[in-house]
Write an enzyme that holds these catalytic residues in place. Structure first.
Site, PDB file in Angstrom:
ATOM      1  N   LYS A  22       0.825  -1.202   0.000  1.00 43.27           N
ATOM      2  CA  LYS A  22       0.000   0.000   0.000  1.00 43.27           C
ATOM      3  C   LYS A  22       0.862   1.255   0.000  1.00 43.27           C
ATOM      4  O   LYS A  22       0.669   2.170  -0.806  1.00 43.27           O
ATOM      5  CB  LYS A  22      -0.920  -0.001   1.222  1.00 43.27           C
ATOM      6  CG  LYS A  22      -1.661   1.318   1.425  1.00 43.27           C
ATOM      7  CD  LYS A  22      -1.893   1.612   2.886  1.00 43.27           C
ATOM      8  CE  LYS A  22      -2.406   3.031   3.037  1.00 43.27           C
ATOM      9  NZ  LYS A  22      -2.507   3.455   4.435  1.00 43.27           N
ATOM     10  N   ARG A  99      -4.158  10.918   3.706  1.00 44.34           N
ATOM     11  CA  ARG A  99      -3.022  11.808   3.850  1.00 44.34           C
ATOM     12  C   ARG A  99      -2.078  11.741   2.651  1.00 44.34           C
ATOM     13  O   ARG A  99      -1.432  12.731   2.302  1.00 44.34           O
ATOM     14  CB  ARG A  99      -2.268  11.455   5.133  1.00 44.34           C
ATOM     15  CG  ARG A  99      -1.076  12.337   5.364  1.00 44.34           C
ATOM     16  CD  ARG A  99      -0.398  12.065   6.684  1.00 44.34           C
ATOM     17  NE  ARG A  99       0.778  12.902   6.808  1.00 44.34           N
ATOM     18  CZ  ARG A  99       0.755  14.180   7.147  1.00 44.34           C
ATOM     19  NH1 ARG A  99      -0.397  14.768   7.397  1.00 44.34           N
ATOM     20  NH2 ARG A  99       1.875  14.875   7.227  1.00 44.34           N
ATOM     21  N   CYS A 123      -5.480   8.613   8.581  1.00 50.34           N
ATOM     22  CA  CYS A 123      -5.681   8.109   9.940  1.00 50.34           C
ATOM     23  C   CYS A 123      -5.490   9.209  10.974  1.00 50.34           C
ATOM     24  O   CYS A 123      -4.579  10.022  10.871  1.00 50.34           O
ATOM     25  CB  CYS A 123      -4.684   6.979  10.228  1.00 50.34           C
ATOM     26  SG  CYS A 123      -5.049   5.438   9.396  1.00 50.34           S
ATOM     27  N   ARG A 128       0.650  15.243  12.315  1.00 52.10           N
ATOM     28  CA  ARG A 128       1.616  14.886  11.279  1.00 52.10           C
ATOM     29  C   ARG A 128       1.739  16.062  10.309  1.00 52.10           C
ATOM     30  O   ARG A 128       1.177  16.055   9.221  1.00 52.10           O
ATOM     31  CB  ARG A 128       1.156  13.607  10.555  1.00 52.10           C
ATOM     32  CG  ARG A 128       1.005  12.440  11.505  1.00 52.10           C
ATOM     33  CD  ARG A 128       0.993  11.128  10.776  1.00 52.10           C
ATOM     34  NE  ARG A 128      -0.315  10.822  10.220  1.00 52.10           N
ATOM     35  CZ  ARG A 128      -0.582   9.701   9.555  1.00 52.10           C
ATOM     36  NH1 ARG A 128       0.348   8.807   9.366  1.00 52.10           N
ATOM     37  NH2 ARG A 128      -1.784   9.484   9.078  1.00 52.10           N
ATOM     38  N   ASP A 131       5.183  20.483   7.159  1.00 54.52           N
ATOM     39  CA  ASP A 131       6.148  21.567   7.006  1.00 54.52           C
ATOM     40  C   ASP A 131       7.438  21.100   6.344  1.00 54.52           C
ATOM     41  O   ASP A 131       8.064  21.855   5.591  1.00 54.52           O
ATOM     42  CB  ASP A 131       6.445  22.222   8.360  1.00 54.52           C
ATOM     43  CG  ASP A 131       6.992  21.246   9.377  1.00 54.52           C
ATOM     44  OD1 ASP A 131       6.458  20.124   9.450  1.00 54.52           O
ATOM     45  OD2 ASP A 131       7.945  21.606  10.093  1.00 54.52           O
ATOM     46  N   LEU A 132       7.854  19.850   6.587  1.00 56.45           N
ATOM     47  CA  LEU A 132       9.086  19.361   5.973  1.00 56.45           C
ATOM     48  C   LEU A 132       8.932  19.213   4.462  1.00 56.45           C
ATOM     49  O   LEU A 132       9.891  19.435   3.712  1.00 56.45           O
ATOM     50  CB  LEU A 132       9.505  18.036   6.604  1.00 56.45           C
ATOM     51  CG  LEU A 132       9.855  18.090   8.094  1.00 56.45           C
ATOM     52  CD1 LEU A 132      10.246  16.711   8.595  1.00 56.45           C
ATOM     53  CD2 LEU A 132      10.985  19.089   8.346  1.00 56.45           C
ATOM     54  N   ILE A 335       7.514   7.605  17.025  1.00 59.37           N
ATOM     55  CA  ILE A 335       7.199   8.284  15.762  1.00 59.37           C
ATOM     56  C   ILE A 335       5.973   9.180  15.910  1.00 59.37           C
ATOM     57  O   ILE A 335       6.011  10.373  15.590  1.00 59.37           O
ATOM     58  CB  ILE A 335       6.973   7.262  14.634  1.00 59.37           C
ATOM     59  CG1 ILE A 335       8.175   6.313  14.525  1.00 59.37           C
ATOM     60  CG2 ILE A 335       6.724   7.987  13.311  1.00 59.37           C
ATOM     61  CD1 ILE A 335       9.479   6.984  14.160  1.00 59.37           C
TER      62      ILE A 335
END
Length: 427
Positions: A22, A99, A123, A128, A131-132, A335
């Site tokens: 996935k 996302r 989810c 999350r 910005d990166l 994480i």
């Protein structure tokens, strides 16, 4: 709305084919935006997220043709053609579903010169931010605007320019977006502290098949020589290491023996090592991995971290498995800050789990009991299925649309190896 009903207690045994990944598929699909020629993906899983991404590509002007896969593997074949980009706007009504939609941002701004993408959904497992992603595109010369729930990226006159991107923390999505943008940027792009997940390796190899020039594949330093255009290609989606790990846990928790057909050990070392430490037998064979469990599982101490360490996407499944271990396990989630939403549901079934900040203490029990439980996100849903496989009595997992986002034909696959499981309508 559907539910999954499981009558626990069966020992699972047999062959179980692993679908295309996935997380790789959702990264490879937007590559179609980088070329005017045809891109064909094989071994594509039948998942709600993949279908949603296909609808998004259609919205942007990509024509798609799907055909069914053959043989024991069950992947489909999708041919995509983006001769012209009809729209550079990814609307809220599609993006809100997942996302991964943010991954059209880099390809669109690289090829079309601009992109407007609704801030993503997916989810609900914590904060999350993107910005990166945005800082990486800014390093390639893009101008970024945020307004009314959308992010807009505009390339400078003449297109994106190569640059140096140093990620302050490892980010899979930002690495993917930056890599897809860099292959069409002018000059050289150097990416430091890039994510090394197998799905990123898969993305890089697909881009190379399309004519990109990328050095350092599989390392945390990627060097990209930009091209003026890419050509079409045919590429096979890698097998899903998280699906394979999930079904390995199913074999472990039921004391079973399952051949994971298509699974690759190189992609799963941390997962397999965790299983071995828990007392599970792991035997690679030509074309897959055999997972065998006999006797009581041993407890573990695990922390999630970026690849090649133990993946956050396997934390919930291991927790369900370790709830039946002989002793106390300690799991630490580094994480995401809100990825223990499955704990209340597991404890309702009789699991003994205490959460202290980012750490969960799992005390193994001798038995758990079936119950009505509510899925909260994709991997949490799978942990409830695993618990149901070993629980006494009947377990009903509600809101299984979460499962459909990441597990292809779950009830069919588990039934084929001996589980008493079926999909029903909530009515």
């Amino acid at each position: 709305m559907d539910r999954i009903t499981i009558r626990g207690g069966n020992r699972l045994k047999g062959r179980l084919p692993i679908s295309g990944a996935k997380n790789a598929a959702l990264t490879l699909l937007p590559c179609s935006l980088l070329t005017a020629e045809r891109l064909t993906l094989t071994n594509l899983p039948r998942l709600a997220d993949v279908d949603s991404f296909g609808h998004l590509l259609n919205e942007l002007g990509v024509s798609t043709t799907m055909s069914r896969g053959n043989g024991e593997t069950i992947g489909r074949k999708l041919t995509m053609s983006a001769g012209t980009i009809a729209s550079t706007v990814a609307p809220y009504d599609i993006v809100r579903k997942m996302r991964a939609s943010i991954l059209v941002l880099g390809p669109l701004v690289a090829r079309a010169g601009e992109a407007t993408v609704s801030l993503p959904g997916g989810c609900a497992i914590g904060n999350r931010p993107i910005d990166l992603h945005l800082k990486a595109l800014e390093a390639l010369g893009a101008e970024i605007e945020l307004a009314a729930g959308y992010v807009k990226a505009i390339a400078p006159s003449g297109g994106l320019r190569g640059g140096r991107i140093s990620f302050p923390v490892v980010s899979v999505g930002a690495t993917e977006n930056a890599l897809m943008a860099a292959v069409l940027a002018q000059g050289e792009t150097v990416m430091e502290n890039a994510a090394r997940e197998p799905e990123i390796v898969d993305l890089a190899r697909c881009l190379v098949a399309m004519g990109a020039e990328i050095d350092g594949i599989g390392t945390d330093r990627l060097v990209v020589q930009g091209k003026t255009s890419l050509h079409g290609a045919e590429y096979e989606v890698m097998p899903d290491r998280i699906e394979a790990g999930s079904y390995a846990c199913a074999a472990a928790i039921t004391g079973g023996e399952i051949d994971l057909v298509g699974a690759r050990t190189d992609d799963m070392e941390a997962i397999l090592q965790g299983l071995r430490t828990a007392g599970v037998g792991i035997e690679p064979f030509d074309g897959g991995i055999r997972v065998t469990a006999n006797g009581k599982l041993r407890p573990l101490t695990l922390s999630t971290a970026p690849f090649p360490a133990f993946p956050t996407d396997m934390q919930a499944q291991f927790m369900a498995m370790l709830a039946m271990a002989d002793g106390t396990s300690v799991l630490t989630e580094t994480i995401f800050e809100n990825r223990y939403m499955h704990v209340p549901e597991l404890t309702r079934m009789g699991a003994d789990i205490q959460v202290h900040g980012r750490t969960a203490i799992v005390k193994g029990v001798d038995r758990i009991v079936g119950a009505d439980v509510m899925a909260t996100d994709l991997r949490a849903s799978m942990s409830l299925v695993l618990a149901g496989l070993v629980a006494e009595g009947e377990t009903r997992v509600h809101r299984v649309y979460h499962l459909d986002r990441g597990y292809e034909r779950l009830e069919e696959k588990l039934s084929a190896v001996g589980a008493d499981i079926e999909r029903e309508s909530d009515g």
